[in-house]
Design a protein around this motif. Sequence first.
Motif, mmCIF file in Angstrom:
data_model
loop_
_atom_site.group_PDB
_atom_site.id
_atom_site.type_symbol
_atom_site.label_atom_id
_atom_site.label_comp_id
_atom_site.label_asym_id
_atom_site.label_seq_id
_atom_site.Cartn_x
_atom_site.Cartn_y
_atom_site.Cartn_z
ATOM 1 N N LEU A 246 52.688 37.742 49.023
ATOM 2 C CA LEU A 246 51.524 37.288 48.147
ATOM 3 C C LEU A 246 51.395 35.992 47.975
ATOM 4 O O LEU A 246 50.102 35.419 47.872
ATOM 5 N N ASP A 247 52.400 34.998 47.759
ATOM 6 C CA ASP A 247 52.137 33.638 47.506
ATOM 7 C C ASP A 247 51.305 33.182 49.153
ATOM 8 O O ASP A 247 50.584 32.490 48.861
ATOM 9 N N LEU A 308 49.078 43.551 44.019
ATOM 10 C CA LEU A 308 48.677 44.010 45.358
ATOM 11 C C LEU A 308 46.922 44.022 45.462
ATOM 12 O O LEU A 308 46.619 43.365 46.352
ATOM 13 N N PRO A 309 46.375 44.435 44.521
ATOM 14 C CA PRO A 309 44.790 44.430 44.673
ATOM 15 C C PRO A 309 44.325 42.939 44.718
ATOM 16 O O PRO A 309 43.433 42.774 45.261
ATOM 17 N N ALA A 310 45.137 41.992 43.968
ATOM 18 C CA ALA A 310 44.506 40.796 44.024
ATOM 19 C C ALA A 310 44.542 40.092 45.391
ATOM 20 O O ALA A 310 43.718 39.223 45.457
ATOM 21 N N ALA A 311 45.684 40.382 46.216
ATOM 22 C CA ALA A 311 45.840 40.071 47.547
ATOM 23 C C ALA A 311 45.031 40.204 48.437
ATOM 24 O O ALA A 311 44.296 39.594 48.902
ATOM 25 N N ALA A 347 41.946 35.554 41.153
ATOM 26 C CA ALA A 347 42.761 36.274 41.939
ATOM 27 C C ALA A 347 44.112 35.655 42.253
ATOM 28 O O ALA A 347 45.173 36.274 42.215
ATOM 29 N N GLY A 348 44.003 34.439 42.320
ATOM 30 C CA GLY A 348 45.417 33.531 42.365
ATOM 31 C C GLY A 348 46.348 33.480 41.219
ATOM 32 O O GLY A 348 47.467 33.895 41.230
ATOM 33 N N ALA A 417 52.847 42.709 52.230
ATOM 34 C CA ALA A 417 53.218 42.729 50.600
ATOM 35 C C ALA A 417 53.384 44.191 50.285
ATOM 36 O O ALA A 417 54.287 44.636 49.556
ATOM 37 N N THR A 418 52.230 45.075 50.747
ATOM 38 C CA THR A 418 52.268 46.338 50.327
ATOM 39 C C THR A 418 53.394 47.160 51.129
ATOM 40 O O THR A 418 53.989 47.958 50.597
#
Length: 477
Positions: A246-247, A308-311, A347-348, A417-418
């Motif tokens: 995610l990062d 997860l949705p933000a990524a 999102a970040g 990530a997921t």
Amino acid sequence: MLAVLRNRTYRHLFVAQVVALAGTGLATVALGLLAYDLAGADAGSVLGTALAIKMVAYVGIAPLVAALAHRIPRRRLLVAADLARAGVALALPFVGSVWQVYLLIFVLQAASATFTPAFQSVIPDVLPAERDYTRALSLSRLAYDTETLVSPVLAAALLALVGYRWLFWGTVVGFLASAVLVVSVVLPGVVLPGAARAARSNSDTADDGGRSVGARSVGVRSVGARSLAGIRLFLSVSRLRALLALDLAVAAGGAMVIVNTVVYVREELGRSTGDVPLALGAYGGGSMLVALLLPRMLDRVADRTVMLPAAFAVAGLLAALAVVTTAGGGAWRWPSLLALWAGLGAAGSLILTPGGRLLRSAVPSADLPAAFAAQFSLTHVCWLLAYPLAGWLGATAGLPAATVALAVLALVSAGLATRAWRTAAPAATPAIRPESATVTVRPHHRQARRPVQRRPLHAPSGRALVRHHHHRDPAAP
């Protein structure tokens, strides 16, 4: 959210963070002007090299400091880092060559690589309640965003009165004030990693949903081994591998903003220089808005549901940016860019703000300093990958190619990530005792069990057996 500031220790630490970030923002503006004085048209390459030095210091120094940090009281470590940063800022106005800038920047960023992970590892001990810690993370995010927005404005106001070299003195004041605020509080002691290892010597390899993880404690003797143990610890936990992915998605979006905002505003859209900080302000504004709203959201939903949705949103926003970039023209592109920048900032923030909660829930308290240092280093490895894609690829292949490449990187990161989070074992199940309505989390370890004595078939059952096991269940009749 401001209720956590009633805690005196956290309040002083938060103000220390704010004034130190304000000083850093002034130094960023002054450093750009200093580079132009020293290198003229090559100032961009000087700043690019300084940025690379910053990343190298962050990646290399933080794990090494974490390996030695258990030997130094945390308050003393934080104050020493602040004093080192103040000393560098004090020397910067007097440099006369580019190599001196590079040397001082390395020392400055090495001190920051010491301060930041140590500071992050203190906050969970100061605010042990999950609700309070969540609000502290949001305040920290706001502090970083405020530095992005306020420091350039403050620098512009000061430059109207004094020369740019005086901005470095503002940086000195910020770091000294931070040191004084840290000295004014008593910080919780840290558990020695060796003691933590001894306490867990009989523990199972627990699932990474609980506070105990399958990796060993970082309490090893060799400094070199300790500096790498934090990274191994971080990479051994599925949910922390998801956090690292995610990062990388955050770095993909942030690198495009940081590196190419001026190119989009000046070259692609043909707008004035004054619109550059406006675009950067849209990015910071989106991040600040989410940081304000997120604490209440996290009271009702899980971190995974937000992060997860933000990524995936980062990947979608970068794909939309590619459309805006390839469009022939039109006044609509400017508000579209502002909206996309605000979306990337939001999102970040959705990913970065809960990151500390996720890390704290997956790592034992004794290993938090090493884990935060490992995240600090590994996160900047992500930025080292994203910066060249945004800058060099944009300069050689064009902005559309760079935007598409970063969108693909964000999409792959979101997928990784997921997958990593899906393979993580579930969190420890709380055991609720109806009579007290309290919740306790059962530790993951082998209980010392006495061998069960088998009785002959003709032996009386019932009370005899109950008396035999009375020590194991005090609530038995």
